[in-house]
Design a protein around this motif. Structure first.
Motif, PDB file in Angstrom:
ATOM      1  N   LEU A  80       0.840  -1.201   0.000  1.00  0.00           N
ATOM      2  CA  LEU A  80       0.000   0.000   0.000  1.00  0.00           C
ATOM      3  C   LEU A  80       0.874   1.250   0.000  1.00  0.00           C
ATOM      4  O   LEU A  80       1.735   1.418   0.862  1.00  0.00           O
ATOM      5  N   ALA A  81       0.658   2.109  -0.979  1.00  0.00           N
ATOM      6  CA  ALA A  81       1.291   3.433  -0.977  1.00  0.00           C
ATOM      7  C   ALA A  81       0.184   4.443  -0.701  1.00  0.00           C
ATOM      8  O   ALA A  81      -0.599   4.764  -1.597  1.00  0.00           O
ATOM      9  N   PRO A  82       0.081   4.915   0.549  1.00  0.00           N
ATOM     10  CA  PRO A  82      -1.017   5.831   0.884  1.00  0.00           C
ATOM     11  C   PRO A  82      -0.911   7.148   0.134  1.00  0.00           C
ATOM     12  O   PRO A  82       0.123   7.475  -0.458  1.00  0.00           O
ATOM     13  N   GLU A  84      -0.809  10.062   1.454  1.00  0.00           N
ATOM     14  CA  GLU A  84       0.190  10.903   2.105  1.00  0.00           C
ATOM     15  C   GLU A  84       1.585  10.333   1.831  1.00  0.00           C
ATOM     16  O   GLU A  84       1.713   9.181   1.440  1.00  0.00           O
ATOM     17  N   ILE A  85       2.603  11.154   2.060  1.00  0.00           N
ATOM     18  CA  ILE A  85       3.969  10.638   1.951  1.00  0.00           C
ATOM     19  C   ILE A  85       4.243   9.894   3.260  1.00  0.00           C
ATOM     20  O   ILE A  85       4.659  10.483   4.260  1.00  0.00           O
ATOM     21  N   ALA A  86       3.968   8.593   3.229  1.00  0.00           N
ATOM     22  CA  ALA A  86       4.052   7.795   4.462  1.00  0.00           C
ATOM     23  C   ALA A  86       5.477   7.305   4.669  1.00  0.00           C
ATOM     24  O   ALA A  86       5.773   6.112   4.609  1.00  0.00           O
ATOM     25  N   LEU A  87       6.360   8.256   4.927  1.00  0.00           N
ATOM     26  CA  LEU A  87       7.784   7.942   5.087  1.00  0.00           C
ATOM     27  C   LEU A  87       8.327   8.723   6.280  1.00  0.00           C
ATOM     28  O   LEU A  87       7.713   9.703   6.714  1.00  0.00           O
ATOM     29  N   TYR A  88       9.484   8.303   6.765  1.00  0.00           N
ATOM     30  CA  TYR A  88      10.122   9.034   7.862  1.00  0.00           C
ATOM     31  C   TYR A  88      11.061  10.100   7.275  1.00  0.00           C
ATOM     32  O   TYR A  88      12.062   9.750   6.649  1.00  0.00           O
ATOM     33  N   PHE A 100      10.710  -0.189   6.210  1.00  0.00           N
ATOM     34  CA  PHE A 100       9.414  -0.686   5.735  1.00  0.00           C
ATOM     35  C   PHE A 100       9.526  -2.108   5.174  1.00  0.00           C
ATOM     36  O   PHE A 100       8.556  -2.867   5.205  1.00  0.00           O
ATOM     37  N   VAL A 143       9.581   7.246  -3.799  1.00  0.00           N
ATOM     38  CA  VAL A 143      10.031   6.465  -2.629  1.00  0.00           C
ATOM     39  C   VAL A 143       8.810   5.868  -1.915  1.00  0.00           C
ATOM     40  O   VAL A 143       8.851   4.743  -1.403  1.00  0.00           O
ATOM     41  N   ASN A 144       7.708   6.636  -1.921  1.00  0.00           N
ATOM     42  CA  ASN A 144       6.466   6.167  -1.301  1.00  0.00           C
ATOM     43  C   ASN A 144       6.022   4.842  -1.938  1.00  0.00           C
ATOM     44  O   ASN A 144       5.534   3.944  -1.255  1.00  0.00           O
ATOM     45  N   ALA A 147       8.631   1.909  -1.109  1.00  0.00           N
ATOM     46  CA  ALA A 147       8.466   1.320   0.223  1.00  0.00           C
ATOM     47  C   ALA A 147       7.333   0.311   0.267  1.00  0.00           C
ATOM     48  O   ALA A 147       7.244  -0.487   1.197  1.00  0.00           O
TER      49      ALA A 147
ATOM     50  N   ALA B 233       0.478  10.755   8.940  1.00  0.00           N
ATOM     51  CA  ALA B 233       1.310  10.670   7.729  1.00  0.00           C
ATOM     52  C   ALA B 233       0.987   9.437   6.906  1.00  0.00           C
ATOM     53  O   ALA B 233       1.543   9.247   5.829  1.00  0.00           O
ATOM     54  N   GLY B 234       0.093   8.581   7.394  1.00  0.00           N
ATOM     55  CA  GLY B 234      -0.267   7.376   6.643  1.00  0.00           C
ATOM     56  C   GLY B 234       0.683   6.217   6.892  1.00  0.00           C
ATOM     57  O   GLY B 234       0.528   5.145   6.307  1.00  0.00           O
ATOM     58  N   ILE B 235       1.689   6.442   7.777  1.00  0.00           N
ATOM     59  CA  ILE B 235       2.654   5.364   8.028  1.00  0.00           C
ATOM     60  C   ILE B 235       1.957   4.171   8.692  1.00  0.00           C
ATOM     61  O   ILE B 235       2.217   3.014   8.357  1.00  0.00           O
ATOM     62  N   ARG B 238       0.131   2.155   6.167  1.00  0.00           N
ATOM     63  CA  ARG B 238       1.043   1.298   5.410  1.00  0.00           C
ATOM     64  C   ARG B 238       1.441   0.072   6.235  1.00  0.00           C
ATOM     65  O   ARG B 238       1.403  -1.059   5.759  1.00  0.00           O
TER      66      ARG B 238
END
Lengths: 312, 400
Positions: A80-82, A84-88, A100, A143-144, A147, B233-235, B238
């Motif tokens: 799943l790539a949400p 939002e930018i679901a990254l750190y 991830f 990158v989103n 991951a 953030a959607g993390i 995921r």
């Protein structure tokens, strides 16, 4: 392909929030390498469908299989790539992918082995050691996606991957999605970007009132809906007055609420366009532009929405 | 234009419940709590819990005990202790803030009548008790003072002749000039520290633990707030499709915050050891055990609050309130014995109180592990409850 091994097989899915039924007997199937564009107006149930596939909401009825598995076992086949930018942001691209990858259930060694493939497929290999927070929006989007694919999911869900990106980045993202599809991954693309869906998807579905009102190949759907008809599109210099409105509607034009553009679908559009332009100007309508085009997904989308509103 | 900006700020505060609470509700609430906590620090509001003991049961000791119990400014533990060592144990265990040990009858002029025993970490308690006792004796047992005064006067004058009356007047003048007359008789009340008598170390022992818990709470709340950031953030979306779901996120954070807290506590104790010679290496096992559960409890509490809060602003408001109130009531700012009794009772329900007691027990009272078990259990329970709550709420949020 057998239902049991398809990347995604949804049959008769019904999901309710309290008394409100959001999905009503929805069915959809994705084959390997499919890029399925999931479209629909806000509140149509796109997010609910994604949440149901990801096990976040319990369906009231229907069946859900991902990669042939049901229940929690299906989750391992999903990337799943949400939206939002679901990254750190404080971690580098490499560190994010490592984190991830591990959270996807991969061993350290497997993550190490898969990282070059995922970063090449999403074209972020050159930026692996840069902090995500310092990357531009387009790079972050890639990158989103990277991951989400480290564990080689059978189904990749991309939720609005092109939100807030320019045309060039969108083009790069399309290339990435095509490449992943080429590797056999099925892609469920939830998007409002009709151009992207038309360019990229081999199949699309329009969600309306909890069901896929239409689904199929974009070109087939457009052909079925419009036959050989073409659209005459006019753009006004200023908003139409009451008399103009009456006239345009009487002729059969439908307005685009987001602009001063009106559209008329005609089988004889090629012959009518010049005559119609002159007639409208003569009637006092100040035209900025009149043009002819073949209907696309946006035309179909408007029609499906219009039919839905009429049905209501 | 300035008014437009003012309007934006005003509407933002009014429509953000967290900000609204922080701006207008919390200040008076925090004030009321802090006022109650700190009003005792001047001494006037402090109701010490004391023990009374005597090795010499007499009419005087009975009268003094009765007067103190009836006075109401002190909370006197039931019964009279007949053994000085037992009283010392009561004080060192924290069950009594100070002790009153009646050593002799009023006729004994060679030593103090009453010995106030006090923990070096609570020297203020000793001074307050000594003052209260002298006040009670002056009010309820004036004959005792008179007897001692008469003896003093007799020693000064040598009899009650006319000539001596003149000498008495002169002597009294001299007493007045010198501000006291202790030459002939010992002081009525004397204060004695129990334990090693190193007052500075007792305070440092107390505040090392008190400040450690304060910062454990602050840092864990801040660290746990990343849970909310990751949710937005959607993390978490995921990660939720991964094999372990959000549990691994919560557990990973819990582990990190616990370890981070242990390092913070270690640094505080290192500073105390380097700059104040606090002995921290005598009982490493007990110290590590308390630090682990204290850090874990702060981590659990922080994560539970973060899981319950819907926004980072809300979490900041709630955590600021929790940390300030818990630290004030739990003795991280002022020792609990200086608070009104009802606040002391409430304060016992805070992790600060448990951690402070446990650290003080190790560093000063040299409590055995068994004696630390109540505090250790409470801190461990809070850690477990906080962790389970944050896991459950995080899972539940995924279905919203």
């Amino acid at each position: 392909m057998d239902n049991r091994s398809r990347p995604l097989s949804v049959e008769g899915l019904t999901v309710s929030y309290g008394q409100r039924e959001v999905l009503s007997g929805l069915s959809v199937e994705l084959e390997e390498g499919d890029i399925f564009g999931l479209m629909g107006p806000n509140g149509a149930g796109k997010t609910t469908l994604i949440r149901a596939i990801c096990g976040r909401v319990e369906p009231r009825s229907g069946s859900l299989r991902v990669g042939g598995d049901t229940g929690k076992a299906r989750l391992k086949h999903i990337g799943l790539a949400p939206q939002e930018i679901a990254l750190y942001p404080y971690l580098t691209v490499r560190e994010n992918l490592e984190v991830f990858g591990r959270l996807s259930g991969l061993s350290r060694q497997i993550v190490h082995e898969r990282l070059p493939w995922a970063s090449n497929a999403t074209r972020v290999a050159d930026r692996l050691d840069e902090r995500v927070g310092l990357l531009s929006s387009g790079w972050k989007r890639r990158v989103n996606i990277a991951a989400a694919i480290l564990h080689s999911p059978k189904l990749l869900i991309l939720d609005e991957p092109t939100v807030g990106v320019d045309i060039e980045v969108r083009s790069h993202l399309n290339d990435v999605i095509l490449e992943l599809s080429g590797s056999g991954m099925a892609v469920l693309l939830a998007t409002h970007d009709l151009d992207q869906a038309e360019t990229l998807c081999n199949r699309v579905g329009f969600l309306r009132s909890g069901r896929l009102a239409v689904q199929g190949a974009p070109a087939d759907l457009v052909r079925e809906a419009f036959g050989g008809k073409k659209e005459i599109i006019i753009e006004l210099r200023r908003p139409a007055g009451p008399q103009d409105l009456m006239l345009l509607k009487r002729i059969g034009f439908t307005p685009d609420p987001a602009s001063r553009t009106w559209t008329l679908l005609r089988g004889d559009a090629d012959h009518q366009v010049n005559h119609l332009g002159a007639a409208l100007r003569k009637a006092g309508i100040d035209l900025r532009e009149i043009r002819l085009r073949e209907p696309g997904l946006d035309s179909l989308f408007r029609r499906v929405l219009h039919e839905g509103e009429t049905a209501l | 234009m300035i008014a437009a900006m003012f309007r934006v700020m005003a509407l933002s505060v009014i429509r953000d419940r967290g900000a609204l609470a922080l701006a207008f509700l919390l200040p008076p609430v925090i004030f009321l709590i802090f006022a109650a906590v700190f009003s005792g620090t001047g001494g006037g509001e402090i109701r010490l819990q004391i023990a009374i003991g005597t090795g010499l049961q007499s009419a005087f000791s009975s009268r003094l005990e009765e007067a103190l119990r009836n006075d109401g400014t002190l909370r006197v533990l039931p019964g009279v202790i007949t053994n000085r060592e037992e009283m010392v144990r009561l004080i060192q265990s924290g069950r009594a803030d100070a002790g009153l040990y009646i050593e002799s009858g009023p006729d004994d002029m060679t030593s103090a009548l009453i010995r106030v025993l006090v923990d070096p970490g609570k020297m203020l308690a000793g001074a307050i008790l000594a003052g209260q006792v002298q006040r009670v004796i002056a009010r309820d047992l004036p004959d005792v003072l008179l007897a001692r005064s008469a003896t003093t006067v007799e020693q000064l004058t040598g009899g009650w002749s006319a000539q001596q009356t003149q000498r008495l007047a002169a002597a009294l003048d001299e007493i007045q000039r010198e501000g006291g007359a202790d030459d002939g008789a010992a002081a009525l009340v004397t204060t004695e520290q129990v334990g090693s008598g190193e007052g500075a170390s007792a305070s440092i022992s107390y505040y090392a633990g008190a400040i450690a818990m304060l910062f454990l709470l602050f840092s864990s709340m801040q660290g746990a707030a990343t849970l909310i950031e990751e949710r937005h953030a959607g993390i978490l979306d995921r990660v939720a499709v991964g094999p372990a779901g959000t549990d691994v996120v919560v557990l990973g954070k819990f582990l990190f915050l616990t370890v981070q807290g242990m390092v913070q506590v270690a640094l505080i104790f290192l500073a105390a050891a380097l700059f104040y010679d606090l002995e921290v290496t005598a009982r490493p096992g007990a110290l590590i055990a308390v630090t682990v559960v204290a850090s874990a409890s702060a981590a659990g509490l922080g994560l539970a609050l973060a899981a319950f809060c819907t926004s980072k602003q809300q979490a900041q408001t709630v955590s600021t309130f929790v940390v300030l109130v818990s630290s004030a009531l739990g003795g991280s700012m002022v020792p609990r014995f200086m608070m009104p009794p009802w606040l002391q009772d409430i304060g016992w329900f805070t992790p600060n109180a448990w951690a402070v007691e446990a650290y003080y027990g190790i560093l000063w009272r040299n409590d055995a592990m068994q004696e630390l078990l109540p505090e250790l259990s409470l801190l461990a329970s809070l850690a477990a409850v906080g962790l389970v709550a944050s896991l459950a709420v995080s899972r539940w949020r995924l279905s919203l």
